[in-house]
Design a protein around this motif. Structure first.
Motif, PDB file in Angstrom:
ATOM      1  N   VAL A  96       0.868  -1.181   0.000  1.00  0.00           N
ATOM      2  CA  VAL A  96       0.000   0.000   0.000  1.00  0.00           C
ATOM      3  C   VAL A  96       0.904   1.230   0.000  1.00  0.00           C
ATOM      4  N   GLU A 144      -7.830   2.687  -3.145  1.00  0.00           N
ATOM      5  CA  GLU A 144      -7.812   2.788  -1.683  1.00  0.00           C
ATOM      6  C   GLU A 144      -9.214   3.052  -1.136  1.00  0.00           C
ATOM      7  N   ILE A 165      -4.178   1.217   8.163  1.00  0.00           N
ATOM      8  CA  ILE A 165      -3.604   0.503   7.018  1.00  0.00           C
ATOM      9  C   ILE A 165      -2.351   1.275   6.611  1.00  0.00           C
ATOM     10  N   ILE A 216      -5.905  -6.988   0.398  1.00  0.00           N
ATOM     11  CA  ILE A 216      -4.819  -6.120  -0.065  1.00  0.00           C
ATOM     12  C   ILE A 216      -3.845  -6.892  -0.952  1.00  0.00           C
ATOM     13  N   ASP A 220      -3.271  -6.552  -5.121  1.00  0.00           N
ATOM     14  CA  ASP A 220      -1.961  -6.201  -5.670  1.00  0.00           C
ATOM     15  C   ASP A 220      -1.384  -7.293  -6.575  1.00  0.00           C
TER      16      ASP A 220
END
Length: 227
Positions: A96, A144, A165, A216, A220
């Motif tokens: 992130v 996000e 996060i 997450i 990705d």
């Protein structure tokens, strides 16, 4: 004779009070040091420490994920009972790009959070609690914002105070205990954490972090980027 008897009674009372205070202090020290005794067996590679407040802090792997547990007493409340916040942190690097804090009912004096240091505040869309606030290092990207929307149910638990996060990992801050109202209002006694944290209280927090982490990492993944 009467004066001597009075002095004797007062002296005896002071001795009893001193013994009681010493016993209370010993119980408080033992309770704080043992606060995570019931959840410690869940951890592989367990490491223990004591914070400056005397509360235990434990770290280790739960279900293969490095997890740190600590509690932070918060007595700087105004018109609120003193609180004991449980910080469930999973310090593993994540793909992130920035730090994001989602805070329920911010008061500006949360001793466990860097929420107020983040420069950018985002107006939350419908579906989030009306009293929640989002701050980040810079404006959110569409990805996000979508990630947060998918996991907004974490704040459905009224005891969840904050979700963090960050590239360094994840954290949930949760209300573990509050001072007993009667004793606090009358005696200003704010003792908390006398009962060890129960594993069943920790389970839903760990489950929420596991789902968030998986999302997450899946988001990705190269195949998702190319989709």
């Amino acid at each position: 004779m009467l004066a001597g008897l009075t002095v004797l009674i007062l002296g005896g009372g002071l001795v009893i009070l001193a013994l009681r205070l010493r016993a209370d202090a010993a119980r408080r020290k033992a309770a704080r040091a043992g606060y995570f005794d019931r959840v410690a067996p869940l951890m592989d590679g367990l490491r223990r420490a004591l914070s400056a407040t005397g509360f235990a802090r434990v770290s280790g792997r739960i279900a293969g994920v490095e997890t740190d547990l600590q509690v932070v007493p918060d007595t700087l409340t105004y018109r609120k009972l003193p609180a004991l916040w449980l910080l469930v942190t999973q310090p593993a690097a994540l793909p992130v790009p920035q730090r994001i804090h989602l805070m329920a009912r911010p008061r500006g004096i949360e001793p466990f959070s860097a929420f107020d240091t983040l420069p950018h505040q985002t107006l939350l869309p419908p579906g989030f609690p009306y009293d929640a606030t989002l701050r980040s290092e810079r404006p959110l990207s569409p990805d996000e914002a979508a990630l947060l929307a998918r996991h907004r149910a974490i704040l459905d638990d009224p005891r969840v105070k904050e979700l963090v996060i960050a590239p360094q990992g994840l954290r949930i801050s949760w209300l573990a205990d509050e001072a007993e109202r009667g004793r606090y209002l009358i005696f200003r006694e704010a003792e908390m954490g006398r009962t060890p944290l129960a594993p069943e209280a920790l389970d839903p927090l760990l489950a929420a972090l596991a789902v968030l982490r998986a999302d997450i990492l899946e988001t990705d993944a190269p195949e998702r980027k190319c989709a």
